[in-house]
Design an enzyme around this catalytic site. Structure first.
Site, PDB file in Angstrom:
ATOM      1  N   GLU A 179       0.890  -1.213   0.094  1.00  0.00           N
ATOM      2  CA  GLU A 179       0.113  -0.004   0.185  1.00  0.00           C
ATOM      3  C   GLU A 179       0.950   1.367  -0.049  1.00  0.00           C
ATOM      4  O   GLU A 179       0.745   2.008   0.867  1.00  0.00           O
ATOM      5  CB  GLU A 179      -1.145   0.038   1.044  1.00  0.00           C
ATOM      6  CG  GLU A 179      -1.880  -1.339   1.251  1.00  0.00           C
ATOM      7  CD  GLU A 179      -2.927  -1.268   2.434  1.00  0.00           C
ATOM      8  OE1 GLU A 179      -2.609  -0.590   3.278  1.00  0.00           O
ATOM      9  OE2 GLU A 179      -3.619  -2.154   2.385  1.00  0.00           O
ATOM     10  N   GLU A 202      -5.928 -10.865  -1.039  1.00  0.00           N
ATOM     11  CA  GLU A 202      -6.848 -10.929  -0.110  1.00  0.00           C
ATOM     12  C   GLU A 202      -8.211 -10.695  -0.508  1.00  0.00           C
ATOM     13  O   GLU A 202      -8.981  -9.854   0.064  1.00  0.00           O
ATOM     14  CB  GLU A 202      -6.528  -9.315   0.570  1.00  0.00           C
ATOM     15  CG  GLU A 202      -5.232  -9.304   0.972  1.00  0.00           C
ATOM     16  CD  GLU A 202      -4.551  -7.852   1.674  1.00  0.00           C
ATOM     17  OE1 GLU A 202      -5.529  -7.056   2.363  1.00  0.00           O
ATOM     18  OE2 GLU A 202      -3.558  -7.696   1.738  1.00  0.00           O
TER      19      GLU A 202
HETATM   20  O1  G3I Z   1      -3.848  -7.885  18.658  1.00  0.00           O
HETATM   21  C1  G3I Z   1      -4.985  -6.938  19.365  1.00  0.00           C
HETATM   22  C2  G3I Z   1      -5.442  -7.836  20.495  1.00  0.00           C
HETATM   23  O2  G3I Z   1      -4.217  -7.824  21.664  1.00  0.00           O
HETATM   24  C3  G3I Z   1      -6.779  -7.018  20.902  1.00  0.00           C
HETATM   25  O3  G3I Z   1      -7.312  -7.616  21.960  1.00  0.00           O
HETATM   26  C4  G3I Z   1      -7.669  -6.672  19.880  1.00  0.00           C
HETATM   27  C5  G3I Z   1      -8.848  -5.745  20.312  1.00  0.00           C
HETATM   28  O4  G3I Z   1      -9.464  -4.968  19.069  1.00  0.00           O
HETATM   29  O5  G3I Z   1      -6.964  -5.946  18.993  1.00  0.00           O
HETATM   30  C6  G3I Z   1      -5.889  -6.838  18.199  1.00  0.00           C
HETATM   31  O6  G3I Z   1      -5.370  -6.244  17.168  1.00  0.00           O
HETATM   32  C7  G3I Z   1      -6.125  -6.202  16.058  1.00  0.00           C
HETATM   33  C8  G3I Z   1      -5.497  -7.076  14.960  1.00  0.00           C
HETATM   34  O7  G3I Z   1      -6.258  -6.842  13.741  1.00  0.00           O
HETATM   35  C9  G3I Z   1      -5.586  -8.385  15.281  1.00  0.00           C
HETATM   36  O8  G3I Z   1      -6.921  -9.175  15.435  1.00  0.00           O
HETATM   37  C10 G3I Z   1      -6.251  -4.788  15.721  1.00  0.00           C
HETATM   38  O9  G3I Z   1      -6.895  -3.856  16.406  1.00  0.00           O
HETATM   39  C11 G3I Z   1      -7.017  -4.702  14.383  1.00  0.00           C
HETATM   40  O10 G3I Z   1      -6.865  -3.171  13.740  1.00  0.00           O
HETATM   41  C12 G3I Z   1      -6.025  -5.526  13.328  1.00  0.00           C
HETATM   42  O11 G3I Z   1      -6.981  -5.690  11.936  1.00  0.00           O
HETATM   43  C13 G3I Z   1      -5.947  -5.996  11.020  1.00  0.00           C
HETATM   44  C14 G3I Z   1      -5.947  -5.120  10.053  1.00  0.00           C
HETATM   45  O12 G3I Z   1      -5.134  -5.637   9.039  1.00  0.00           O
HETATM   46  C15 G3I Z   1      -4.857  -4.025  10.592  1.00  0.00           C
HETATM   47  O13 G3I Z   1      -4.326  -3.039   9.586  1.00  0.00           O
HETATM   48  C16 G3I Z   1      -7.096  -7.132  10.323  1.00  0.00           C
HETATM   49  O14 G3I Z   1      -6.963  -8.167  11.115  1.00  0.00           O
HETATM   50  C17 G3I Z   1      -6.437  -7.424   8.896  1.00  0.00           C
HETATM   51  O15 G3I Z   1      -7.425  -8.334   8.390  1.00  0.00           O
HETATM   52  C18 G3I Z   1      -6.137  -6.417   8.158  1.00  0.00           C
HETATM   53  O16 G3I Z   1      -5.505  -6.753   6.807  1.00  0.00           O
HETATM   54  C19 G3I Z   1      -5.319  -6.003   6.050  1.00  0.00           C
HETATM   55  C20 G3I Z   1      -3.915  -6.231   5.233  1.00  0.00           C
HETATM   56  O17 G3I Z   1      -2.904  -6.764   6.124  1.00  0.00           O
HETATM   57  C21 G3I Z   1      -3.711  -5.256   4.048  1.00  0.00           C
HETATM   58  N1  G3I Z   1      -4.716  -4.873   3.332  1.00  0.00           N
HETATM   59  C22 G3I Z   1      -5.924  -4.412   3.980  1.00  0.00           C
HETATM   60  C23 G3I Z   1      -6.386  -5.509   5.100  1.00  0.00           C
HETATM   61  C24 G3I Z   1      -7.946  -5.028   5.495  1.00  0.00           C
HETATM   62  O18 G3I Z   1      -7.355  -3.991   6.259  1.00  0.00           O
END
Ligand code: G3I
Length: 376
Positions: A184, A292
């Site tokens: 990105e 994705e």
């Molecule tokens: O690990 C913490 C955990 O300790 C806590 O309890 C929880 C509470 O919300 O948050 C956890 O972290 C989260 C993490 O995913 C693991 O589940 C984050 O808040 C959350 O923001 C994060 O989201 C991920 C996101 O990327 C972040 O940028 C999504 O799972 C993941 O699917 C998403 O993937 C991205 C690709 O890498 C790049 N392209 C877009 C795609 C979708 O956003």
């Protein structure tokens, strides 16, 4: 022979009734739960076209998913991506303190089960700890006025970028066959090529792409190196992405493919535009991965979502000379990052949705694919 005739006749009548009833009504029950491992396997269906991958997570709010969904993973997929566990914040939370154990579990599982692994991702502006961008005094370099960023600052950040790539790719060499080296980087706005909020770009300028891909190739010359992004297939972002990649490729920077993320919506999906873009990237000599994939259902019925998936997979097959991998961004709707849009092929009970049946055979309506399976 001493037969009790009235009883015998009743029994015969009952048998005939059952035979007649089953003959007249359905031979199968559409509401019966389907065993995940009994349905056609996606990786087999698409074996002659491309790999079919899936992203799974061991982190966050649903760490049990990985364990609970191994049946689905092993039956349908032959490629695995860690949804969060290989991002910089997971692998190097503090400088020099690499933390591979969670990602290792996934990679070892993949290797044991003959799944390829796509590495996601080495260089991103998101999910990257702030320490990468702090100067010797602890201040965030990208928050300084531009003219205050020194050569020493740049050197420091470049060294950290290269060190991260070196350690991570060395650790996974031979196990991870393709990497999303940079994720990105392109701006959503037509006035600039690079997204202006990326600390990598603010500190190192356009050079950060060159540095990242060159280093990645040096560390693991066998790995396929991808530039990965959302919407690079859309008209508004395509020109800038092509210009950026073309100029890097012309310089000889080792970029082997583009990852088109594929976070699409059933409503308003433009398959023609996606196909046109795929051909344009292929003309640059790039291999295409859909990295994705999920197709949100907002404002659409399950049947419309199924049709969107059918159209997409027909198109992917038509372009399988350049598309070598299609990865779904999750197993079941309830663990998707877009769970409010139910964008995947399986529901929370691991039951195949119309979207799944639609891609079992893209030349037939999804109901026919499902019914043929149920009638076996
Ligand atoms: O690990 C913490 C955990 O300790 C806590 O309890 C929880 C509470 O919300 O948050 C956890 O972290 C989260 C993490 O995913 C693991 O589940 C984050 O808040 C959350 O923001 C994060 O989201 C991920 C996101 O990327 C972040 O940028 C999504 O799972 C993941 O699917 C998403 O993937 C991205 C690709 O890498 C790049 N392209 C877009 C795609 C979708 O956003």
């Amino acid at each position: 022979m001493n037969r009790n005739f009235p009883q015998f006749r009743r029994a015969v009548a009952l048998i005939m009734l059952v035979v007649l009833a089953t003959g007249c009504t359905s031979l199968y029950d559409r509401n019966k739960p389907i065993v995940a491992l009994d349905v056609p396997s996606l990786r087999d269906i698409y074996a002659d076209y491309f790999d079919v991958g899936v992203a799974v997570s061991l982190a966050g709010w649903s760490p049990q998913t990985f364990a609970n969904h191994q049946d689905l993973i092993e039956w349908h997929f032959n490629s695995l991506t860690a949804e969060n566990e290989m991002k910089p914040d997971a692998l190097q939370p503090r400088e020099g303190a690499f933390s591979f154990s969670t990602a290792d579990k996934m990679v070892d599982y993949a290797v044991d089960n003959n799944l390829k692994v796509r590495g996601h991702t080495l260089v991103w502006h998101n999910q990257t700890p702030a320490w990468f961008f702090r100067d010797e005094a602890g201040d965030l370099i990208h928050e300084k006025p531009k003219e205050a960023i020194t050569e020493a600052d740049r050197e420091l950040v470049k060294r950290r970028l290269e060190e991260h790539i070196e350690q991570v790719m060395t650790h996974y060499a031979g196990k991870v066959y393709a990497w999303d080296v940079v994720n990105e980087a392109v701006s959503d706005h037509y006035t600039t090529t690079h997204r202006p909020d990326s600390p990598w770009y603010i500190i190192l300028g356009e050079d950060f792409m060159r540095i990242a891909f060159t280093k990645a190739h040096e560390v693991d010359p066998e790995a396929k190196l991808f530039y990965n992004d959302y919407n690079p297939e859309m008209y508004y972002k395509r020109g800038r992405t092509i210009d950026m990649l073309k100029s890097l490729l012309d310089e000889g920077v080792p970029i082997h493919g583009i990852g088109i993320q594929g976070h699409w919506s059933a409503n308003g999906l433009n398959v023609r535009e996606i196909e046109e873009s795929i051909r344009m990237y292929a003309e640059l000599g790039l291999e295409i991965h859909i990295t994705e994939l999920d197709v949100g259902r907002k404002g659409a019925t399950e049947a419309q979502q199924a049709e969107a998936y059918r159209q997409l997979f027909r198109m992917f097959k038509r372009n399988s000379d350049v598309i070598t991998s299609v990865t779904f961004w999750g197993t079941t709707d309830d663990v998707s990052w877009r769970r409010d849009e139910n964008p995947l092929l399986f529901d929370a009970k691991k039951q195949p949705k119309p979207a799944f049946w639609a891609i079992v055979d893209t030349e037939k309506p999804w109901q026919q694919n499902r019914d043929e399976y149920l009638r076996r």
